[in-house]
Design an enzyme around this catalytic site. Sequence first.
Site, mmCIF file in Angstrom:
data_model
loop_
_atom_site.group_PDB
_atom_site.id
_atom_site.type_symbol
_atom_site.label_atom_id
_atom_site.label_comp_id
_atom_site.label_asym_id
_atom_site.label_seq_id
_atom_site.Cartn_x
_atom_site.Cartn_y
_atom_site.Cartn_z
ATOM 1 N N PHE A 1 0.838 -1.203 -0.047
ATOM 2 C CA PHE A 1 -0.074 -0.050 0.236
ATOM 3 C C PHE A 1 0.751 1.348 0.145
ATOM 4 O O PHE A 1 1.610 1.375 0.904
ATOM 5 C CB PHE A 1 -0.961 -0.010 1.248
ATOM 6 C CG PHE A 1 -1.847 1.252 1.343
ATOM 7 C CD1 PHE A 1 -2.963 1.055 0.328
ATOM 8 C CD2 PHE A 1 -1.349 2.506 1.671
ATOM 9 C CE1 PHE A 1 -3.691 2.507 0.350
ATOM 10 C CE2 PHE A 1 -2.329 3.559 1.702
ATOM 11 C CZ PHE A 1 -3.354 3.620 1.139
ATOM 12 N N ASP B 1 9.410 2.857 1.903
ATOM 13 C CA ASP B 1 8.223 3.368 2.220
ATOM 14 C C ASP B 1 8.206 2.977 3.473
ATOM 15 O O ASP B 1 7.598 2.098 4.261
ATOM 16 C CB ASP B 1 6.986 2.907 1.487
ATOM 17 C CG ASP B 1 5.642 3.855 2.040
ATOM 18 O OD1 ASP B 1 6.004 4.413 3.067
ATOM 19 O OD2 ASP B 1 4.821 3.369 1.204
ATOM 20 N N LYS C 1 2.835 10.128 8.435
ATOM 21 C CA LYS C 1 2.050 9.515 9.424
ATOM 22 C C LYS C 1 2.716 9.986 10.784
ATOM 23 O O LYS C 1 2.331 11.083 11.251
ATOM 24 C CB LYS C 1 2.013 7.872 9.452
ATOM 25 C CG LYS C 1 0.928 7.508 8.282
ATOM 26 C CD LYS C 1 0.363 6.104 8.796
ATOM 27 C CE LYS C 1 -0.844 5.783 7.960
ATOM 28 N NZ LYS C 1 -0.494 5.234 6.630
HETATM 29 C C1 LIG Z 1 -0.772 5.428 5.131
HETATM 30 C C2 LIG Z 1 0.122 4.941 4.197
HETATM 31 C C3 LIG Z 1 0.529 5.824 2.911
HETATM 32 C C4 LIG Z 1 -0.404 6.753 2.622
HETATM 33 O O1 LIG Z 1 -0.205 7.843 3.253
HETATM 34 P P1 LIG Z 1 -1.476 9.162 3.339
HETATM 35 O O2 LIG Z 1 -0.832 10.118 4.364
HETATM 36 O O3 LIG Z 1 -2.616 8.495 3.684
HETATM 37 O O4 LIG Z 1 -1.497 9.502 1.933
HETATM 38 C C5 LIG Z 1 1.317 5.429 2.176
HETATM 39 N N1 LIG Z 1 2.330 4.392 2.390
HETATM 40 C C6 LIG Z 1 2.020 3.582 3.628
HETATM 41 C C7 LIG Z 1 2.939 2.573 3.928
HETATM 42 C C8 LIG Z 1 1.049 4.132 4.533
HETATM 43 O O5 LIG Z 1 0.857 3.110 5.541
#
Ligand SMILES: *Cc1c(COP(=O)(O)O)cnc(C)c1O
Length: 398
Positions: free
Chosen positions: A135, A222, A251
């Site tokens: 994701f 990521d 986050k």
């Molecule tokens: C939550 C998340 C995203 C997206 O972040 P947003 O601030 O909602 O755009 C991307 N990568 C990972 C691993 C995530 O957990």
Amino acid sequence: MTAFIEAASPHVMNTYGRLPIALSHGQGCRVWDVNGKEYLDALAGIAVNTLGHNHPKLVPALQEQLGKLIHTSNYYHVPLQEALAARLTAHAHMSNVFFCNSGLEANEAALKIARKFGHDKGIERPEIVVYEKAFHGRSIATLSATGNPKVQAGFGPLVEGFIRVPLNDIAALERATAGNPNVVAVFLETIQGEGGIHPMRIEYLQQVRRLCDARDWLLMTDEVQCGMGRTGKWFAHQWAGIVPDVMPLAKGLGSGVPVGAVVAGPRAANVLQPGNHGSTFGGNPLAMRAGLETLRIMEEDGLLENAARVGAHLKAGLERALGGLPGVKEVRGQGLMLGVELAKPCGALLQRAADAGLLISVTAESVIRIVPPLILTAAEADDIVARLAPLVQAFLAE
Ligand SMILES: *Cc1c(COP(=O)(O)O)cnc(C)c1O
């Protein structure tokens, strides 16, 4: 009050499956709803509220910043950007940072860096390796990189230039890229979050690092969810002793104030040049102050150690209460990023946990996700287990 909740949010676009709860205020790892019901917050706004709620050091600092400057523009230098970038690069052993406002924006910047890294080498159609169950966000490019058909459905045509591989299988990665001169980067979540708390193994991360070095690819981790101290190190890949070339963050970085960042090492730090990328809000003084204070408080209060210690305690508690039960597949994760995978879909547990005064989430349909604030105490961890375990046991017995 109940009427207010049931009225829901008729003017808000209906993009979320929401519980019929509206939260009013919080303190530490506790929050209260508009009816006065208290909850233990084991979700932290999805791994966002690093310092919990109403933190006594964060709030006054942000109040002071509000009175000084909220936003300027990237037409000018923003000294707080340099201050936060210096701290982040020191912790990451990397060199430069681009600031934005969310996880998908950080990932979007990473994808642009990877493509331009390729173009700068004369690769006209660069391809990026991504993972099953990944994701990376909800923009068109990041949902294309995401490995979940539900996130993609209805939004085609997808962005091209991605090669998808399974997790933790170096032979599969080598096969999928064999003889392909267009590969420019490997893009992975060190621990997959939305996909169901799936860690990349330490040996695998080391193998991928070596492969990226040998082939002149960028390794992009990521760490939007698993970074910022959640696993007990600043960044989850540090457990493997590796340094990536590009690392998106968001986050937990601002403890609830929206901040995104993409951190780059020397091979990637100069790929984007003036005019190649930008953000109106990105790196604004309020967001930067939130990031700086979050890092400072994490250091002062030993929150990495706390995440490691209380996380291990919580995982042991979950294993004792649930491990080995028929219907419980696995308790996994690291630090305060834990998942309990059940053998059946368990979205119904969200409301039941809330009724029992516990906020959690369920991801990938059958994985209970626990990502509390990093200030969680061992007693609060015990409380999470005490509230959750009976619910899960009853649910599995149905
Ligand atoms: C939550 C998340 C995203 C997206 O972040 P947003 O601030 O909602 O755009 C991307 N990568 C990972 C691993 C995530 O957990």
